[in-house]
Design a protein around this motif. Structure first.
Motif, PDB file in Angstrom:
ATOM      1  N   GLU A 298      36.225  26.361  32.074  1.00 52.20           N
ATOM      2  CA  GLU A 298      37.512  26.445  31.391  1.00 52.20           C
ATOM      3  C   GLU A 298      38.135  27.799  31.666  1.00 52.20           C
ATOM      4  OE1 GLU A 298      39.429  24.752  27.351  1.00 52.20           O
ATOM      5  OE2 GLU A 298      37.512  25.794  27.110  1.00 52.20           O
ATOM      6  N   ALA A 299      39.369  27.780  32.157  1.00 51.31           N
ATOM      7  CA  ALA A 299      40.094  29.009  32.467  1.00 51.31           C
ATOM      8  C   ALA A 299      40.947  29.421  31.284  1.00 51.31           C
ATOM      9  CB  ALA A 299      40.983  28.800  33.692  1.00 51.31           C
ATOM     10  N   ASN A 300      41.207  30.717  31.203  1.00 53.17           N
ATOM     11  CA  ASN A 300      42.131  31.258  30.209  1.00 53.17           C
ATOM     12  C   ASN A 300      43.536  31.243  30.822  1.00 53.17           C
ATOM     13  OD1 ASN A 300      43.711  32.889  28.536  1.00 53.17           O
ATOM     14  ND2 ASN A 300      42.014  34.242  28.025  1.00 53.17           N
ATOM     15  N   PRO A 301      44.483  30.551  30.192  1.00 51.43           N
ATOM     16  CA  PRO A 301      45.829  30.494  30.762  1.00 51.43           C
ATOM     17  C   PRO A 301      46.493  31.851  30.929  1.00 51.43           C
ATOM     18  CG  PRO A 301      45.571  28.853  29.025  1.00 51.43           C
ATOM     19  CD  PRO A 301      44.363  29.744  28.968  1.00 51.43           C
ATOM     20  N   GLU A 302      45.976  32.882  30.238  1.00 50.24           N
ATOM     21  CA  GLU A 302      46.574  34.209  30.320  1.00 50.24           C
ATOM     22  C   GLU A 302      45.982  35.065  31.440  1.00 50.24           C
ATOM     23  OE1 GLU A 302      49.233  34.891  28.532  1.00 50.24           O
ATOM     24  OE2 GLU A 302      49.015  32.857  27.751  1.00 50.24           O
ATOM     25  N   TRP A 303      44.963  34.578  32.131  1.00 48.56           N
ATOM     26  CA  TRP A 303      44.423  35.366  33.241  1.00 48.56           C
ATOM     27  C   TRP A 303      45.526  35.640  34.271  1.00 48.56           C
ATOM     28  CZ3 TRP A 303      39.531  31.904  34.096  1.00 48.56           C
ATOM     29  CH2 TRP A 303      38.519  32.302  33.206  1.00 48.56           C
ATOM     30  N   PRO A 304      45.551  36.834  34.852  1.00 50.09           N
ATOM     31  CA  PRO A 304      46.593  37.136  35.842  1.00 50.09           C
ATOM     32  C   PRO A 304      46.646  36.157  37.005  1.00 50.09           C
ATOM     33  CG  PRO A 304      45.525  39.160  35.127  1.00 50.09           C
ATOM     34  CD  PRO A 304      44.753  38.031  34.504  1.00 50.09           C
ATOM     35  N   VAL A 305      45.501  35.660  37.469  1.00 52.37           N
ATOM     36  CA  VAL A 305      45.530  34.728  38.599  1.00 52.37           C
ATOM     37  C   VAL A 305      46.171  33.410  38.194  1.00 52.37           C
ATOM     38  CG1 VAL A 305      43.196  33.779  38.172  1.00 52.37           C
ATOM     39  CG2 VAL A 305      44.183  33.742  40.489  1.00 52.37           C
ATOM     40  N   VAL A 306      45.938  32.966  36.968  1.00 53.87           N
ATOM     41  CA  VAL A 306      46.569  31.732  36.492  1.00 53.87           C
ATOM     42  C   VAL A 306      48.072  31.938  36.369  1.00 53.87           C
ATOM     43  CG1 VAL A 306      46.688  30.057  34.621  1.00 53.87           C
ATOM     44  CG2 VAL A 306      44.469  31.009  35.301  1.00 53.87           C
ATOM     45  N   PRO A 341      37.230  35.247  37.329  1.00 56.00           N
ATOM     46  CA  PRO A 341      38.252  34.368  36.764  1.00 56.00           C
ATOM     47  C   PRO A 341      38.846  33.476  37.859  1.00 56.00           C
ATOM     48  CG  PRO A 341      38.562  36.630  36.029  1.00 56.00           C
ATOM     49  CD  PRO A 341      37.535  36.675  37.111  1.00 56.00           C
ATOM     50  N   CYS A 342      39.039  32.189  37.553  1.00 55.03           N
ATOM     51  CA  CYS A 342      39.480  31.282  38.607  1.00 55.03           C
ATOM     52  C   CYS A 342      40.178  30.069  38.004  1.00 55.03           C
ATOM     53  CB  CYS A 342      38.283  30.824  39.457  1.00 55.03           C
ATOM     54  SG  CYS A 342      36.989  29.964  38.529  1.00 55.03           S
ATOM     55  N   LEU A 343      40.758  29.264  38.883  1.00 55.42           N
ATOM     56  CA  LEU A 343      41.337  27.986  38.518  1.00 55.42           C
ATOM     57  C   LEU A 343      41.283  27.078  39.727  1.00 55.42           C
ATOM     58  CD1 LEU A 343      45.231  28.018  38.508  1.00 55.42           C
ATOM     59  CD2 LEU A 343      43.874  29.869  39.490  1.00 55.42           C
ATOM     60  N   VAL A 344      41.607  25.806  39.505  1.00 54.01           N
ATOM     61  CA  VAL A 344      41.613  24.808  40.576  1.00 54.01           C
ATOM     62  C   VAL A 344      43.048  24.342  40.788  1.00 54.01           C
ATOM     63  CG1 VAL A 344      40.788  22.537  41.303  1.00 54.01           C
ATOM     64  CG2 VAL A 344      39.265  24.069  40.014  1.00 54.01           C
ATOM     65  N   PHE A 345      43.470  24.326  42.054  1.00 53.45           N
ATOM     66  CA  PHE A 345      44.825  23.885  42.380  1.00 53.45           C
ATOM     67  C   PHE A 345      44.827  23.406  43.821  1.00 53.45           C
ATOM     68  CE2 PHE A 345      49.276  24.435  43.638  1.00 53.45           C
ATOM     69  CZ  PHE A 345      49.945  23.850  42.558  1.00 53.45           C
ATOM     70  N   GLY A 346      45.244  22.155  44.051  1.00 51.02           N
ATOM     71  CA  GLY A 346      45.188  21.636  45.408  1.00 51.02           C
ATOM     72  C   GLY A 346      46.212  20.556  45.678  1.00 51.02           C
ATOM     73  N   VAL A 347      46.042  19.883  46.802  1.00 47.85           N
ATOM     74  CA  VAL A 347      47.056  18.986  47.357  1.00 47.85           C
ATOM     75  C   VAL A 347      47.135  17.672  46.589  1.00 47.85           C
ATOM     76  CG1 VAL A 347      46.759  19.985  49.655  1.00 47.85           C
ATOM     77  CG2 VAL A 347      45.492  17.902  49.026  1.00 47.85           C
ATOM     78  N   ASP A 348      48.146  16.895  46.943  1.00 47.32           N
ATOM     79  CA  ASP A 348      48.316  15.534  46.446  1.00 47.32           C
ATOM     80  C   ASP A 348      47.898  14.567  47.546  1.00 47.32           C
ATOM     81  OD1 ASP A 348      48.936  13.490  44.730  1.00 47.32           O
ATOM     82  OD2 ASP A 348      51.113  13.762  44.833  1.00 47.32           O
ATOM     83  N   GLY A 349      47.536  13.360  47.147  1.00 47.45           N
ATOM     84  CA  GLY A 349      47.111  12.351  48.110  1.00 47.45           C
ATOM     85  C   GLY A 349      46.242  11.324  47.418  1.00 47.45           C
ATOM     86  N   GLY A 350      45.283  10.771  48.145  1.00 51.24           N
ATOM     87  CA  GLY A 350      44.414   9.772  47.543  1.00 51.24           C
ATOM     88  C   GLY A 350      43.309   9.348  48.484  1.00 51.24           C
ATOM     89  N   GLY A 351      42.442   8.488  47.966  1.00 48.56           N
ATOM     90  CA  GLY A 351      41.380   7.913  48.781  1.00 48.56           C
ATOM     91  C   GLY A 351      40.151   8.772  48.929  1.00 48.56           C
ATOM     92  N   ALA A 352      39.951   9.743  48.028  1.00 54.57           N
ATOM     93  CA  ALA A 352      38.732  10.546  48.107  1.00 54.57           C
ATOM     94  C   ALA A 352      37.520   9.639  47.990  1.00 54.57           C
ATOM     95  CB  ALA A 352      38.725  11.596  47.005  1.00 54.57           C
ATOM     96  N   HIS A 353      36.608   9.717  48.958  1.00 49.96           N
ATOM     97  CA  HIS A 353      35.363   8.946  48.998  1.00 49.96           C
ATOM     98  C   HIS A 353      35.626   7.448  49.183  1.00 49.96           C
ATOM     99  CE1 HIS A 353      32.855  12.220  46.711  1.00 49.96           C
ATOM    100  NE2 HIS A 353      33.874  12.758  47.372  1.00 49.96           N
ATOM    101  N   ALA A 354      36.848   7.055  49.510  1.00 51.36           N
ATOM    102  CA  ALA A 354      37.206   5.644  49.594  1.00 51.36           C
ATOM    103  C   ALA A 354      37.329   5.202  51.048  1.00 51.36           C
ATOM    104  CB  ALA A 354      38.512   5.395  48.829  1.00 51.36           C
TER     105      ALA A 354
END
Length: 380
Positions: A298-306, A341-354
């Motif tokens: 769980e990230a803190n929304p106030e972290w500078p990277v966020v 401190p970190c967060l996850v942010f990535g592309v749009d699409g579909g079919g992971a593992h499919a």
């Protein structure tokens, strides 16, 4: 190919087979794609090293040093993919069609890797104060040995893990723990079951007790983005034949946990359930073994990277990005455990593992621009 076009780069990466050999024995692994990315980073002026504690499973670390007065930012993505046995069409085509790039790993997560490479090269050309650190890792799809190895030698002030997220801010995800539960009974002839102890009957008691635990989990307060924790039996085996009371029964248990619930916490929770059965059911004997456990994130929304990434996402997308949580685990859990401190942010699409997988090309371009802006702001 030293292009700074993220779509061209993504198509080239998809063409390289990097199936995880721990998922598909004999598969290619990360060797070729790691060497390719290392050469690309070197051509763009990064100091590059390869980490390979396990032979044949390399991870790439590329660093562009700043002037020394700013914050360092790690960009993390994985190079491995799942298998292609059921894939429809050519899994390594990298075909660009109707605004989508197709192929195994396009979405999960070579679209993110392409964006990392281009954004890091563009931003670091500005002579930033802080270091830009690119970590492209092995084995995320199985055991995360790559990120674990990287974190033993690489430090950063913050990180972005570029797992696919539909261009939404992932600020939390569940943790998980897998357990093996062995129940031991006493064999007897099926015509005289009273002379034995039926391990399968005891397994039924365990499953009923887990239902009660699940009810308690679902009665707790909801996490704002992750909902409730879960518990379930994922595999079960026992018994020798139709005429014999089973003297053993083995269950595999999965517990998905929320932030604040450590692996030690959920193991103790399960042991309390089992100890209650052992104290109230005649002949109930068990061994509980933790197979693997990963804490929630769980990230803190106030972290500078966020704040930096959210601001750049709003600027590029024209709207405040959605905040979400993921039910599944990512390497962000390990990065945060390492104190970054970190967060996850990535592309749009579909079919992971499919059987068909794609990344939305426009989202790869947008992610590249958002990461470039985030690096520039955070490391300046």
């Amino acid at each position: 190919m030293n292009t700074l076009d993220p779509i061209a780069l993504l198509r080239r990466l998809v063409a390289i087979d990097s199936i995880n050999p721990d998922l598909v024995p004999g598969a290619a692994g990360e060797g070729e794609i790691a060497a390719w990315c290392a050469a690309w980073l070197h051509d763009w002026g990064f100091d590059v090293s390869m980490l390979e504690e396990r032979p044949g499973r390399p991870s790439v670390v590329g660093v562009k040093r700043g002037t020394g007065a700013g914050r360092s930012l790690m960009l993390n993505g994985h190079l491995d993919t799942v298998g292609v046995a059921s894939y429809q069409g050519d899994p390594f085509s990298g075909e660009l069609r109707d605004g989508r790039v197709f192929g195994r790993g396009a979405f999960d997560m070579k679209g993110g890797v392409a964006a990392i490479l281009v954004a890091a090269a563009r931003a670091s050309a500005r002579q930033l104060s802080g270091d830009v650190i690119v970590t492209l890792v092995a084995d995320e799809e199985f055991g995360s040995l790559g990120t674990e190895e990287v974190l033993r030698s690489v430090e950063a002030d913050a990180a972005v893990i570029v797992e696919p997220s539909g261009l939404e801010l992932t600020l939390a995800h569940r943790g998980f723990a897998w357990f093996e539960l062995e129940l031991r009974g006493v064999a007897a002839h099926g015509s005289q079951p009273e002379r034995g102890v039926d391990a399968i009957a005891h397994a039924a008691l365990v499953m009923r007790a887990l239902d009660e635990l699940r009810t308690r989990l679902e009665s707790a307060a909801l996490h704002p983005t992750l909902g409730h924790g879960t518990v379930r039996v994922s595999m079960i085996s026992g018994g020798e034949d139709a005429a014999t009371v089973a003297d053993t029964c083995t269950l595999t248990l999965e517990r998905r946990m929320l932030p604040g619930q450590s692996p030690e916490h959920v193991e103790a929770e399960l042991r309390r359930v089992l100890e209650h059965l052992a104290s109230t059911v005649s002949g109930f004997t068990y061994t509980l073994t933790c197979l693997v456990a990963r804490a929630a994130f769980e990230a803190n929304p106030e972290w500078p990277v966020v704040q930096a990434l959210a601001g750049n996402a709003a600027r590029i997308l024209g709207a405040t990005p959605v905040v979400r949580g993921e039910p599944f685990w990512t390497d962000a859990g390990l990065v945060l455990e390492a104190g970054i401190p970190c967060l996850v942010f990535g592309v749009d699409g579909g079919g992971a593992h499919a059987d068909v997988e794609w990344a939305e090309a426009a989202s790869v371009v947008a992610l590249t621009d958002i990461l470039e802006g985030t690096i520039t702001e955070f490391c300046r």
